[in-house]
Scaffold this active site. Structure first.
Site, PDB file in Angstrom:
ATOM      1  N   ASN A  11      44.385  47.289  33.944  1.00 33.69           N
ATOM      2  CA  ASN A  11      45.115  46.059  34.275  1.00 33.69           C
ATOM      3  C   ASN A  11      46.265  45.961  33.275  1.00 33.69           C
ATOM      4  OD1 ASN A  11      46.052  43.482  34.689  1.00 33.69           O
ATOM      5  ND2 ASN A  11      44.224  42.442  33.888  1.00 33.69           N
ATOM      6  N   TRP A  12      47.456  46.309  33.763  1.00 32.51           N
ATOM      7  CA  TRP A  12      48.615  46.328  32.843  1.00 32.51           C
ATOM      8  C   TRP A  12      49.055  44.924  32.448  1.00 32.51           C
ATOM      9  CZ3 TRP A  12      52.623  50.452  35.009  1.00 32.51           C
ATOM     10  CH2 TRP A  12      52.035  51.712  34.947  1.00 32.51           C
ATOM     11  N   GLU A 101      42.970  34.854  33.418  1.00 28.72           N
ATOM     12  CA  GLU A 101      44.297  34.351  33.030  1.00 28.72           C
ATOM     13  C   GLU A 101      44.940  33.582  34.182  1.00 28.72           C
ATOM     14  OE1 GLU A 101      45.758  38.109  31.589  1.00 28.72           O
ATOM     15  OE2 GLU A 101      44.335  37.973  29.934  1.00 28.72           O
ATOM     16  N   GLU A 170      33.975  39.566  33.339  1.00 29.72           N
ATOM     17  CA  GLU A 170      34.820  39.573  32.148  1.00 29.72           C
ATOM     18  C   GLU A 170      34.609  38.273  31.379  1.00 29.72           C
ATOM     19  OE1 GLU A 170      38.497  42.253  32.611  1.00 29.72           O
ATOM     20  OE2 GLU A 170      38.940  40.407  33.654  1.00 29.72           O
ATOM     21  N   GLY A 235      42.233  46.182  29.963  1.00 32.35           N
ATOM     22  CA  GLY A 235      43.545  45.575  29.733  1.00 32.35           C
ATOM     23  C   GLY A 235      44.337  46.366  28.704  1.00 32.35           C
ATOM     24  N   GLY A 236      44.342  45.885  27.470  1.00 32.70           N
ATOM     25  CA  GLY A 236      45.171  46.464  26.405  1.00 32.70           C
ATOM     26  C   GLY A 236      45.093  47.976  26.318  1.00 32.70           C
TER      27      GLY A 236
HETATM   28  P1  PGA Z   1      41.348  43.568  27.507  1.00 36.85           P
HETATM   29  O1  PGA Z   1      41.611  42.848  28.919  1.00 36.85           O
HETATM   30  O2  PGA Z   1      40.768  44.918  27.811  1.00 36.85           O
HETATM   31  O3  PGA Z   1      42.694  43.625  26.856  1.00 36.85           O
HETATM   32  O4  PGA Z   1      40.380  42.700  26.760  1.00 36.85           O
HETATM   33  C1  PGA Z   1      40.736  43.007  30.013  1.00 36.85           C
HETATM   34  C2  PGA Z   1      41.251  42.226  31.190  1.00 36.85           C
HETATM   35  O5  PGA Z   1      41.831  41.144  31.002  1.00 36.85           O
HETATM   36  O6  PGA Z   1      41.088  42.657  32.356  1.00 36.85           O
END
Ligand code: PGA
Length: 251
Positions: A11-12, A101, A170, A235-236
């Site tokens: 997930n960019w 988010e 998550e 994510g990151g």
């Molecule tokens: P993260 O994000 O790996 O940066 O914690 C995961 C996500 O929001 O899907």
């Protein structure tokens, strides 16, 4: 025996430039035999303006792509929205719905999320339905009931789509914080989500359930080794080619 699909999805979020994406996509398009051998599914969810670039770079590689949100509507006067059919035109196979988010910053309700997931499924996309509790919920002992309430509006879709859906658990307190759920905490919630799905529709027990929240190359293998964890939403670490590829190799 039914074997659940295993996934690693990047997930960019709202990151990238044409130049930095090109380098990242190029490294993802190289063959990854250890992953292919397990018939795992690898994918990236990119910002909508980069779908064309992603389609050109990943088409024919076996790596899938998709978006991070979509409209619940098919077409019409919805300024700023992107439809499932538009995503399909750019070769998308998947789309995230209900990421925390979006629930937090865009006030998306679980009913909105269910409508978006149904729009995606009806257009032939696989919705990745994201759920998860906040730290406040966890400390108040309502993590499970929070997640159950997030799933509830999806019941009709779960009944007709069953194991064709993909879920991502998550915990909000683990996203982008560096604080990962322990493998035991994650497994316990995944087992709970699976039992909730099964109580809505028996065949939904076989849906893939991914873990997300500060997954790194260093913790991926242990998380993915839990019996109810079918991979991860990253994510990151999905923005750094070497890290993302190492996580893919942990499936
Ligand atoms: P993260 O994000 O790996 O940066 O914690 C995961 C996500 O929001 O899907």
């Amino acid at each position: 025996m039914f074997v659940r699909n295993r996934w690693v999805i990047g997930n960019w979020k709202m990151n990238g430039t044409l130049a930095s994406n090109a380098a990242l996509l190029e490294s993802l398009s190289a063959p990854k035999p250890s992953v292919e051998a397990q018939s795992a599914r690898l994918a990236v969810c990119v910002p909508a303006p980069y779908l064309n670039q992603t389609q050109r770079a990943l088409g024919g590689t076996g790596v899938l792509w998709g978006a991070q949100d979509l409209s619940e509507h098919r077409s019409g006067a919805f300024t700023g929205e992107v439809s499932a059919a538009m995503l399909k035109e750019f070769g998308a196979s998947i789309v995230l719905v209900g990421h925390s988010e979006r629930r937090q910053y865009n006030a998306e309700s679980s009913e909105d999320v269910a409508a978006k997931a149904a729009a995606a499924f009806d257009a032939g996309l696989t919705p990745i339905i994201c759920v998860g509790e906040t730290l406040l919920d966890r400390e108040a002992g309502v993590a499970e009931s929070t997640v159950a309430a997030q799933l509830a509006p999806c019941a009709a879709l779960i009944q007709r789509a069953g194991a064709a859906l993909v879920f991502a658990y998550e915990p909000v307190w683990a996203i982008g914080t560096g604080r990962t759920a322990t493998p035991e905490q994650a497994q316990a919630m995944h087992a709970f989500v699976r039992s909730e799905l099964a109580s809505i529709a028996p065949n939904a027990r076989d849906a893939s359930i991914l873990y997300g929240g500060s997954v790194k190359a260093a913790n991926a293998r242990e998380l993915f080794g839990q019996s109810d964890i079918d991979g991860g939403l990253i994510g990151g670490a999905s923005l750094v080619a070497a890290d993302f590829i190492a996580i893919c190799g942990s499936l």
